[in-house]
Design a protein around this motif. Structure first.
Motif, short mmCIF file in Angstrom:
data_model
loop_
_atom_site.label_atom_id
_atom_site.label_comp_id
_atom_site.label_asym_id
_atom_site.label_seq_id
_atom_site.Cartn_x
_atom_site.Cartn_y
_atom_site.Cartn_z
N ARG A 20 32.10 70.77 80.05
CA ARG A 20 32.91 71.78 79.39
C ARG A 20 32.12 72.31 78.19
O ARG A 20 31.44 71.55 77.51
CB ARG A 20 34.21 71.20 78.86
N ILE A 44 40.32 73.94 75.88
CA ILE A 44 39.95 73.92 77.30
C ILE A 44 40.70 72.79 78.01
O ILE A 44 41.21 72.97 79.12
CB ILE A 44 38.42 73.77 77.48
N ASN A 86 33.95 75.73 82.20
CA ASN A 86 34.90 74.68 82.53
C ASN A 86 34.59 74.12 83.92
O ASN A 86 35.33 74.34 84.88
CB ASN A 86 36.32 75.27 82.48
#
Length: 139
Positions: free
Chosen positions: A42, A77, A37
């Motif tokens: 990502r 995420i 992240n």
């Protein structure tokens, strides 16, 4: 009663582990889920221990399930980042989660420094596969 940050953060992690288990239809003894992240990238991936053997997500899922698996992981995420922003918390740059299906034991390691960037000269898939190789070596 309203959930606090820690509970909501754990819910997202639990969701990622559940996603892994659903994607392999419960055919794993252990789940190793990886989140990268970084500010500009990502990534989400997982590997599994099944019948004493370490297997990548690609070996455990068909192509259509795999694509959806990655997409849902990336959405989670983003949810994690939104949660951190809402509560003014620092976003982890890396999560390594291990879930033992039989014992129910869960372990997570978090990093908050740059892992995958031009400074480190690493990309997420390299870090992920290095972790998978490390687990294979210790088996």
């Amino acid at each position: 009663m309203q959930k606090n940050f820690e509970e909501k953060f754990m819910d997202i992690q639990s969701g990622l582990i559940s996603l892994c288990l659903e994607a392999v239809e419960g055919k794993a003894d252990k789940v190793y889920a990886y989140v990268s992240n970084e500010a500009k990238s990502r990534a989400f991936n997982a590997f599994f221990e099944s019948k004493g053997e370490i297997k990548s997500a690609g070996k455990m899922m068909d192509r259509d399930v795999l694509k959806q698996f990655f997409n849902v992981g990336l959405e989670d995420i983003e949810r994690m980042n939104q949660l951190c922003d809402t509560y003014g918390m620092k976003k982890p740059t890396e999560l390594k989660m291990i879930y033992n299906v039989k014992s129910g034991k869960y372990q997570a390691d978090y990093r908050y420094d740059e892992v995958c960037s031009a400074k480190t000269d690493l990309v997420a898939h390299e870090v992920f596969f290095a972790w998978m190789d490390e687990v294979k070596q210790t088996q």
